[in-house]
Design a protein around this motif. Structure first.
Motif, short mmCIF file in Angstrom:
data_model
loop_
_atom_site.label_atom_id
_atom_site.label_comp_id
_atom_site.label_asym_id
_atom_site.label_seq_id
_atom_site.Cartn_x
_atom_site.Cartn_y
_atom_site.Cartn_z
N TYR A 5 0.85 -1.18 0.00
CA TYR A 5 0.00 0.00 0.00
C TYR A 5 0.89 1.23 0.00
CZ TYR A 5 -4.23 -2.59 1.38
OH TYR A 5 -5.31 -3.43 1.43
N SER A 7 1.26 4.86 1.50
CA SER A 7 0.80 5.63 2.65
C SER A 7 0.89 7.12 2.30
CB SER A 7 1.70 5.30 3.84
OG SER A 7 1.43 6.13 4.94
N ARG A 14 -3.96 9.88 7.96
CA ARG A 14 -3.16 8.98 7.13
C ARG A 14 -4.09 8.00 6.41
NH1 ARG A 14 0.42 8.07 10.47
NH2 ARG A 14 2.08 9.21 9.45
N PHE A 15 -3.82 7.79 5.12
CA PHE A 15 -4.60 6.86 4.31
C PHE A 15 -3.66 5.88 3.63
CE2 PHE A 15 -7.11 10.67 4.72
CZ PHE A 15 -8.39 10.19 4.95
N LEU A 16 -4.19 4.74 3.27
CA LEU A 16 -3.44 3.71 2.56
C LEU A 16 -4.22 3.33 1.30
CD1 LEU A 16 -2.65 1.56 5.69
CD2 LEU A 16 -0.96 2.80 4.35
N GLU A 75 4.07 9.23 1.76
CA GLU A 75 5.12 8.74 2.66
C GLU A 75 5.94 7.63 2.03
OE1 GLU A 75 3.48 9.62 7.05
OE2 GLU A 75 2.48 7.97 6.02
N LYS A 76 5.40 6.42 1.98
CA LYS A 76 6.18 5.30 1.44
C LYS A 76 5.28 4.11 1.20
CE LYS A 76 7.62 3.43 5.93
NZ LYS A 76 8.76 3.04 6.72
N ARG A 78 4.06 0.53 2.20
CA ARG A 78 3.99 -0.27 3.42
C ARG A 78 3.37 -1.61 3.08
NH1 ARG A 78 4.77 2.99 7.84
NH2 ARG A 78 4.51 5.21 7.50
N ILE A 80 1.11 -4.51 4.26
CA ILE A 80 0.04 -4.66 5.23
C ILE A 80 -0.49 -6.09 5.18
CG2 ILE A 80 -2.22 -3.82 6.00
CD1 ILE A 80 -0.01 -1.66 6.09
N MET A 106 -1.06 2.13 13.70
CA MET A 106 0.34 2.19 13.31
C MET A 106 1.15 2.68 14.50
SD MET A 106 -0.10 3.49 9.41
CE MET A 106 1.51 2.91 8.90
N ALA A 114 -4.39 4.62 10.38
CA ALA A 114 -4.37 4.78 8.93
C ALA A 114 -5.64 4.14 8.38
CB ALA A 114 -3.15 4.10 8.33
N LEU A 116 -7.70 2.53 5.28
CA LEU A 116 -7.52 1.86 4.00
C LEU A 116 -8.63 2.26 3.04
CD1 LEU A 116 -6.02 0.03 6.16
CD2 LEU A 116 -6.21 -1.74 4.45
#
Length: 136
Positions: A5, A7, A14-16, A75-76, A78, A80, A106, A114, A116
């Protein structure tokens, strides 16, 4: 191993987003060869506008749908695991937030939760809204 995902932050949350939908991430305002609708994700969610000089555009696609989402910060990637995702129950998941598929705690992050994104449901929400602009 889990599912990848992206981020990102929008409106202080924060969302994914599942990586399978992400085409490219660019600084907001960059011109693309093709025209596509662009939505300020903060506005869509009722969190305030994300568009600024330091914003990013996440270009997403599923089937024939391709569009840009303006976010505050990417961000980056991740990984999950499904077991980590909490059920979308409670007041955070009311009808107007039907595009959220779950929540993830998190550890050590601010904000610590976060959300989703359920992309097919997000497409349906966006179909009912006017884009902030058309990128070309």
């Amino acid at each position: 191993m889990g599912t990848p995902y992206i981020s990102f932050l929008a409106g202080g949350l924060r969302f994914l987003i599942p990586m399978e939908y992400v085409v490219v991430i660019e600084p907001a305002g960059k011109a693309f060869d093709e025209e596509m609708p662009v939505y300020d994700f903060g506005r869509v969610c009722g969190l305030g506008r994300c568009m600024s000089e330091s914003s990013y555009m996440v270009v997403v696609q599923a089937d024939a749908h391709r569009l840009g989402l303006i976010v505050n910060l990417v961000e980056k990637v991740r990984m999950i695991n499904e077991e980590e995702v909490l059920s979308p129950d409670g007041p955070a998941f009311w009808e107007r937030n039907e595009y959220l598929s779950g929540v993830l705690h998190m550890e050590g992050m601010q904000p610590p939760l976060a959300y989703l994104l359920d992309m097919p449901r997000l497409w349906k929400k966006l179909e009912r809204l006017e884009p902030d602009y058309s990128n070309n």
